[in-house]
Write a protein that holds these residues in place. Structure first.
Motif, PDB file in Angstrom:
ATOM      1  N   ASP A 250       6.119  17.159 -21.985  1.00  0.00           N
ATOM      2  CA  ASP A 250       7.168  17.694 -21.114  1.00  0.00           C
ATOM      3  C   ASP A 250       7.538  16.632 -20.078  1.00  0.00           C
ATOM      4  N   THR A 251       8.527  15.833 -20.426  1.00  0.00           N
ATOM      5  CA  THR A 251       8.951  14.725 -19.561  1.00  0.00           C
ATOM      6  C   THR A 251      10.051  15.146 -18.590  1.00  0.00           C
ATOM      7  N   THR A 252      10.431  16.412 -18.588  1.00  0.00           N
ATOM      8  CA  THR A 252      11.613  16.828 -17.832  1.00  0.00           C
ATOM      9  C   THR A 252      11.467  16.625 -16.327  1.00  0.00           C
ATOM     10  N   ALA A 253      10.238  16.649 -15.810  1.00  0.00           N
ATOM     11  CA  ALA A 253      10.046  16.440 -14.371  1.00  0.00           C
ATOM     12  C   ALA A 253      10.271  14.993 -13.967  1.00  0.00           C
ATOM     13  N   PHE A 254      10.440  14.108 -14.958  1.00  0.00           N
ATOM     14  CA  PHE A 254      10.563  12.675 -14.671  1.00  0.00           C
ATOM     15  C   PHE A 254      11.921  12.115 -15.105  1.00  0.00           C
ATOM     16  N   ASN A 255      12.916  12.988 -15.235  1.00  0.00           N
ATOM     17  CA  ASN A 255      14.209  12.548 -15.750  1.00  0.00           C
ATOM     18  C   ASN A 255      15.183  12.085 -14.670  1.00  0.00           C
ATOM     19  N   ASP A 256      14.746  12.085 -13.426  1.00  0.00           N
ATOM     20  CA  ASP A 256      15.585  11.574 -12.335  1.00  0.00           C
ATOM     21  C   ASP A 256      15.552  10.050 -12.371  1.00  0.00           C
ATOM     22  N   LYS A 257      16.641   9.436 -12.772  1.00  0.00           N
ATOM     23  CA  LYS A 257      16.650   7.987 -12.975  1.00  0.00           C
ATOM     24  C   LYS A 257      16.511   7.198 -11.680  1.00  0.00           C
ATOM     25  N   SER A 258      16.660   7.855 -10.526  1.00  0.00           N
ATOM     26  CA  SER A 258      16.445   7.137  -9.267  1.00  0.00           C
ATOM     27  C   SER A 258      14.980   6.778  -9.075  1.00  0.00           C
ATOM     28  N   THR A 259      14.090   7.423  -9.854  1.00  0.00           N
ATOM     29  CA  THR A 259      12.655   7.111  -9.775  1.00  0.00           C
ATOM     30  C   THR A 259      12.221   6.161 -10.878  1.00  0.00           C
ATOM     31  N   TRP A 260      13.133   5.820 -11.796  1.00  0.00           N
ATOM     32  CA  TRP A 260      12.809   4.912 -12.903  1.00  0.00           C
ATOM     33  C   TRP A 260      12.775   3.469 -12.396  1.00  0.00           C
ATOM     34  N   PRO A 261      12.246   2.559 -13.198  1.00  0.00           N
ATOM     35  CA  PRO A 261      12.264   1.143 -12.790  1.00  0.00           C
ATOM     36  C   PRO A 261      13.667   0.698 -12.390  1.00  0.00           C
ATOM     37  N   ALA A 262      13.736  -0.193 -11.431  1.00  0.00           N
ATOM     38  CA  ALA A 262      15.017  -0.616 -10.880  1.00  0.00           C
ATOM     39  C   ALA A 262      15.936  -1.229 -11.928  1.00  0.00           C
ATOM     40  N   ASP A 263      15.351  -1.805 -12.972  1.00  0.00           N
ATOM     41  CA  ASP A 263      16.187  -2.424 -14.010  1.00  0.00           C
ATOM     42  C   ASP A 263      16.702  -1.418 -15.031  1.00  0.00           C
TER      43      ASP A 263
END
Length: 340
Positions: A250-263
């Motif tokens: 369940d990856t849905t809690a991590f789908n906010d791209k503002s928290t993804w790597p800067a690149d």
């Protein structure tokens, strides 16, 4: 979608009837850094695994009949005291910290905790398959793989990016729909989470219960795949049931791209430090009681119901556990992957 219609679509996509398809859930029995197959006796082993099945799991498991060592299992078939394990998935945030991604049960499984769905499929052409023997163990995949190749040529490992909640886009056989399937971890946010499937070799040399690399005593078909009834090579003439793992994160809690790597690169990493997905792998130690698995493969058992097998509720299965002997933090936010 009902179980039978879903499996008929997903597993029998090629219009070929299989005599038996066991499809059942196994809750997690422990999550820790142990690997009695690749790193026997090592505590802790290099990376975290999520383990399901019998409670004989430990840093070392005797080369004997595991069904005589374990006395409970987290699987819904109570005669299956085998162990099944895989790498875990972690989210790597922009600030460099990690959090383990929760695993969720398949839509058809009520009461499973984390864990996985396990499949045993008899031959699609209705030819004889020989169940695994006591002491048998094997490995699918290569933990060090980081580039195209390996066992993906047999559709043995892939990832599915669910394109909507409630398993959206899950209407084809594993690895068959290139719009949602990939051999690498998906490079985009998946609204319904990510599934991985791992298919094991289906041909055996008929002699060795294991091998030094846990692979050479078994083989994938000489040509084609198990699903297309590909023949076994002459070196490995004994046809085995196809074992497949299905794990849903369940990856849905991590789908906010503002928290993804800067690149903008995808943020998920398997517990051995692999952000590609090519290193996905699965481990197996056989532990069915007596000839229970052979009876099931010789019958027309379908799904999680089989008159030839004994079942248990997940209320009972989830009481089975293995003590965590490594005792380290693997959940919540951590500064580095355990063992890395």
């Amino acid at each position: 979608m009902q179980l039978k219609s879903f499996v008929a679509t997903a597993i029998f996509a090629q219009g070929i009837h299989a005599a038996a398809v066991l499809r059942f859930g196994c809750s997690e029995v422990v999550v820790e850094r142990l690997d009695p197959l690749v790193n026997p006796g090592v505590n802790p082993s290099p990376h975290v695994h999520q383990v399901t099945g019998g409670n004989a799991f430990a840093s070392s498991v005797a080369l004997s009949d595991v069904s005589q060592i374990a006395n409970c299992t987290t699987c819904s078939f109570s005669e299956d005291l085998s162990n099944y394990w895989t790498a875990n998935l972690y989210f790597k945030a922009r600030n460099g910290s990690y959090k383990r991604v929760p695993q969720i049960p398949n839509r058809f499984l009520d009461g499973e905790v984390g864990g996985m769905t396990v499949y045993y499929t008899s031959a699609y052409d209705n030819s004889k398959v020989t169940a695994f023997k006591p002491g048998f163990r094997m490995l699918a995949g290569d933990v060090n793989q980081r580039a195209p190749g390996g066992i993906t040529k047999w559709n043995a490992i892939c990832f599915r990016c669910y394109n909507a909640p409630n398993f959206g886009g899950d209407n084809q056989a594993p690895c068959a729909d290139k719009t949602v399937d990939s051999v690498t971890l998906p490079a985009k946010a998946c609204p319904g989470g990510i599934r991985t499937t791992i298919r094991f070799p289906t041909c055996w040399d008929g002699k060795n219960l294991d091998s030094p690399d846990h692979k050479t005593h078994v083989s994938y078909p000489a040509s084609g795949t198990f699903e297309t009834s590909g023949p076994c090579p002459s070196t490995h003439p004994v046809k085995l049931p196809q074992l497949m793992f299905e794990i849903i994160w369940d990856t849905t809690a991590f789908n906010d791209k503002s928290t993804w790597p800067a690149d903008g690169s995808q943020p998920f990493v398997l517990s051995m430090g692999d952000s590609t997905g090519y290193g996905q792998h699965g481990d197996y130690i056989f532990g069915w009681k007596g000839d229970a698995l052979q009876k099931a493969m010789d019958s027309s058992c379908f799904g999680a119901t089989c008159n030839q097998l004994k079942s248990q509720s997940f209320a009972d299965a989830n009481k089975c556990a293995v003590p965590d002997t490594v005792q380290e933090k693997i959940n919540g936010w951590i500064t580095e992957l355990p063992g890395m």
